[in-house]
Design a protein around this motif. Structure first.
Motif, mmCIF file in Angstrom:
data_model
loop_
_atom_site.group_PDB
_atom_site.id
_atom_site.type_symbol
_atom_site.label_atom_id
_atom_site.label_comp_id
_atom_site.label_asym_id
_atom_site.label_seq_id
_atom_site.Cartn_x
_atom_site.Cartn_y
_atom_site.Cartn_z
ATOM 1 N N ALA A 50 14.777 36.784 -16.096
ATOM 2 C CA ALA A 50 15.690 36.911 -14.964
ATOM 3 C C ALA A 50 16.373 35.585 -14.641
ATOM 4 C CB ALA A 50 14.947 37.437 -13.738
ATOM 5 N N ASP A 51 15.620 34.486 -14.681
ATOM 6 C CA ASP A 51 16.239 33.176 -14.453
ATOM 7 C C ASP A 51 17.225 32.846 -15.570
ATOM 8 O OD1 ASP A 51 15.274 32.413 -11.972
ATOM 9 O OD2 ASP A 51 13.541 31.342 -12.787
ATOM 10 N N ALA A 69 18.917 40.356 -18.203
ATOM 11 C CA ALA A 69 18.619 40.947 -16.897
ATOM 12 C C ALA A 69 18.051 42.348 -17.066
ATOM 13 C CB ALA A 69 19.877 40.967 -16.031
ATOM 14 N N GLU A 70 18.661 43.136 -17.934
ATOM 15 C CA GLU A 70 18.167 44.492 -18.165
ATOM 16 C C GLU A 70 16.749 44.478 -18.734
ATOM 17 O OE1 GLU A 70 21.319 46.146 -20.539
ATOM 18 O OE2 GLU A 70 22.441 46.795 -18.751
ATOM 19 N N LYS A 71 16.485 43.548 -19.647
ATOM 20 C CA LYS A 71 15.136 43.449 -20.215
ATOM 21 C C LYS A 71 14.136 43.040 -19.145
ATOM 22 C CE LYS A 71 12.422 41.274 -23.870
ATOM 23 N NZ LYS A 71 12.402 40.316 -25.001
ATOM 24 N N SER A 72 14.507 42.090 -18.273
ATOM 25 C CA SER A 72 13.578 41.648 -17.228
ATOM 26 C C SER A 72 13.206 42.793 -16.295
ATOM 27 C CB SER A 72 14.171 40.476 -16.435
ATOM 28 O OG SER A 72 15.235 40.891 -15.608
ATOM 29 N N ILE A 73 14.170 43.643 -15.988
ATOM 30 C CA ILE A 73 13.934 44.789 -15.106
ATOM 31 C C ILE A 73 13.084 45.844 -15.810
ATOM 32 C CG2 ILE A 73 15.121 46.734 -14.006
ATOM 33 C CD1 ILE A 73 17.379 44.651 -13.335
ATOM 34 N N THR A 74 13.360 46.055 -17.083
ATOM 35 C CA THR A 74 12.627 47.068 -17.850
ATOM 36 C C THR A 74 11.155 46.707 -18.008
ATOM 37 O OG1 THR A 74 14.612 47.701 -19.065
ATOM 38 C CG2 THR A 74 12.497 48.244 -20.086
ATOM 39 N N ILE A 75 10.875 45.453 -18.307
ATOM 40 C CA ILE A 75 9.473 45.092 -18.560
ATOM 41 C C ILE A 75 8.681 44.846 -17.283
ATOM 42 C CG2 ILE A 75 9.975 44.202 -20.857
ATOM 43 C CD1 ILE A 75 9.642 41.390 -19.784
ATOM 44 N N ASN A 76 9.371 44.767 -16.140
ATOM 45 C CA ASN A 76 8.673 44.571 -14.870
ATOM 46 C C ASN A 76 9.181 45.590 -13.858
ATOM 47 O OD1 ASN A 76 7.499 43.778 -12.504
ATOM 48 N ND2 ASN A 76 8.227 41.674 -12.565
ATOM 49 N N PRO A 77 8.616 46.781 -13.859
ATOM 50 C CA PRO A 77 9.092 47.819 -12.938
ATOM 51 C C PRO A 77 8.960 47.435 -11.468
ATOM 52 C CG PRO A 77 7.406 48.692 -14.429
ATOM 53 C CD PRO A 77 7.541 47.233 -14.709
ATOM 54 N N GLY A 78 8.103 46.490 -11.147
ATOM 55 C CA GLY A 78 7.937 46.037 -9.767
ATOM 56 C C GLY A 78 8.701 44.760 -9.468
ATOM 57 N N TYR A 83 16.565 40.155 -9.229
ATOM 58 C CA TYR A 83 16.785 40.375 -10.660
ATOM 59 C C TYR A 83 18.104 41.111 -10.917
ATOM 60 C CZ TYR A 83 11.954 39.211 -12.206
ATOM 61 O OH TYR A 83 10.771 38.597 -12.516
ATOM 62 N N HIS A 84 18.616 41.827 -9.923
ATOM 63 C CA HIS A 84 19.847 42.603 -10.087
ATOM 64 C C HIS A 84 21.120 41.773 -9.916
ATOM 65 C CE1 HIS A 84 17.909 46.563 -10.338
ATOM 66 N NE2 HIS A 84 17.001 46.010 -9.567
ATOM 67 N N GLY A 85 20.999 40.548 -9.427
ATOM 68 C CA GLY A 85 22.174 39.707 -9.198
ATOM 69 C C GLY A 85 23.050 39.505 -10.427
ATOM 70 N N PRO A 86 22.475 39.088 -11.549
ATOM 71 C CA PRO A 86 23.317 38.918 -12.738
ATOM 72 C C PRO A 86 24.001 40.210 -13.184
ATOM 73 C CG PRO A 86 21.242 37.774 -13.033
ATOM 74 C CD PRO A 86 21.110 38.588 -11.775
ATOM 75 N N LEU A 87 23.312 41.334 -13.016
ATOM 76 C CA LEU A 87 23.934 42.613 -13.379
ATOM 77 C C LEU A 87 25.099 42.933 -12.447
ATOM 78 C CD1 LEU A 87 20.845 44.853 -14.185
ATOM 79 C CD2 LEU A 87 22.489 43.854 -15.793
ATOM 80 N N ALA A 88 24.934 42.648 -11.166
ATOM 81 C CA ALA A 88 26.033 42.873 -10.226
ATOM 82 C C ALA A 88 27.240 42.019 -10.616
ATOM 83 C CB ALA A 88 25.587 42.563 -8.799
ATOM 84 N N ILE A 89 26.996 40.755 -10.920
ATOM 85 C CA ILE A 89 28.097 39.870 -11.322
ATOM 86 C C ILE A 89 28.761 40.400 -12.587
ATOM 87 C CG2 ILE A 89 28.681 37.555 -12.160
ATOM 88 C CD1 ILE A 89 26.395 36.538 -10.277
ATOM 89 N N TYR A 90 27.961 40.741 -13.571
ATOM 90 C CA TYR A 90 28.499 41.273 -14.827
ATOM 91 C C TYR A 90 29.412 42.468 -14.562
ATOM 92 C CZ TYR A 90 28.795 43.608 -19.324
ATOM 93 O OH TYR A 90 29.282 44.220 -20.445
ATOM 94 N N HIS A 91 28.917 43.439 -13.818
ATOM 95 C CA HIS A 91 29.690 44.663 -13.604
ATOM 96 C C HIS A 91 30.899 44.435 -12.706
ATOM 97 C CE1 HIS A 91 27.183 47.219 -15.992
ATOM 98 N NE2 HIS A 91 26.101 46.883 -15.306
ATOM 99 N N GLU A 105 23.714 46.820 -4.475
ATOM 100 C CA GLU A 105 22.876 47.443 -3.442
ATOM 101 C C GLU A 105 21.397 47.165 -3.689
ATOM 102 O OE1 GLU A 105 25.664 51.162 -1.951
ATOM 103 O OE2 GLU A 105 24.292 51.503 -3.633
ATOM 104 N N GLU A 106 20.977 47.212 -4.942
ATOM 105 C CA GLU A 106 19.583 46.876 -5.266
ATOM 106 C C GLU A 106 19.305 45.415 -4.941
ATOM 107 O OE1 GLU A 106 16.843 48.650 -6.296
ATOM 108 O OE2 GLU A 106 18.103 50.370 -5.840
ATOM 109 N N GLY A 107 20.204 44.536 -5.345
ATOM 110 C CA GLY A 107 20.033 43.111 -5.091
ATOM 111 C C GLY A 107 20.059 42.765 -3.616
ATOM 112 N N ALA A 108 20.846 43.508 -2.840
ATOM 113 C CA ALA A 108 20.997 43.217 -1.409
ATOM 114 C C ALA A 108 19.700 43.411 -0.637
ATOM 115 C CB ALA A 108 22.104 44.083 -0.811
ATOM 116 N N LYS A 109 18.740 44.091 -1.235
ATOM 117 C CA LYS A 109 17.457 44.324 -0.562
ATOM 118 C C LYS A 109 16.707 43.026 -0.291
ATOM 119 C CE LYS A 109 16.999 48.975 -2.430
ATOM 120 N NZ LYS A 109 16.288 49.820 -3.396
#
Length: 169
Positions: A50-51, A69-78, A83-91, A105-109
């Motif tokens: 994630a970093d 980022a996707e791999k970090s989320i997949t291997i750590n369901p909790g 962790y969603h910040g880079p994905l938000a930027i990408y999209h 929205e996930e990252g904003a939590k």
């Protein structure tokens, strides 16, 4: 970070934190080298992944950042929300409206300033300026520095220009 590396040069975490420190000092080349070493030493540590995604998105390596980022989320369901910040930027940069909003929205939590900024950008990308303005007002209520020291904070966050333009309309 230097002391950690001196104590154990094969510590992935020491390289990870050295990369973060170097990025903060705008030493992009060495930040990239250090995070790559951390990934080489421990390629399945979700925090390092994630970093690495965060560092690489700031350095403009969008596709690799997304994959990490996707791999970090997949291997750590909790995983934590950030962790969603880079994905938000990408999209957001790619103009993927639904994915940008979902990631933001996930990252904003986590309630951090960067998460609030990304939520505002994703909302504007989706044409919801009123909700984007509300998101910024909520952010400013929780983190006045996000308004009062905006330029300094944005400089540190190193968000792409397209994202910054969307944040503030």
């Amino acid at each position: 970070a230097e002391k950690a590396l001196a104590a154990n040069s094969s510590s992935a975490m020491a390289h990870q934190y050295m990369a973060l420190a170097l990025l903060a000092l705008n030493d992009d080349r060495n930040a990239r080298l250090e995070i790559e070493e951390a990934l080489r030493l421990n390629p399945n540590n979700s925090e390092i992944l994630a970093d690495a995604a965060q560092i690489l998105i700031q350095l403009g390596d969008l596709d690799r950042a997304r994959a990490l980022a996707e791999k970090s989320i997949t291997i750590n369901p909790g995983h934590p929300p950030w962790y969603h910040g880079p994905l938000a930027i990408y999209h957001i940069v790619k103009g993927n409206k639904a994915e940008a909003l979902r990631a933001a929205e996930e990252g904003a939590k986590d309630g951090s300033p960067v998460a609030g900024y990304l939520l505002a950008a994703a909302l504007r990308l989706n044409g919801d300026n009123a909700k984007a303005d509300q998101a910024l007002q909520s952010l400013y209520a929780m983190h006045p520095e996000a308004r009062d020291n905006r330029d300094e904070l944005l400089k540190r966050l190193r968000l792409p220009g397209t994202v910054v333009k969307l944040i503030f309309g």
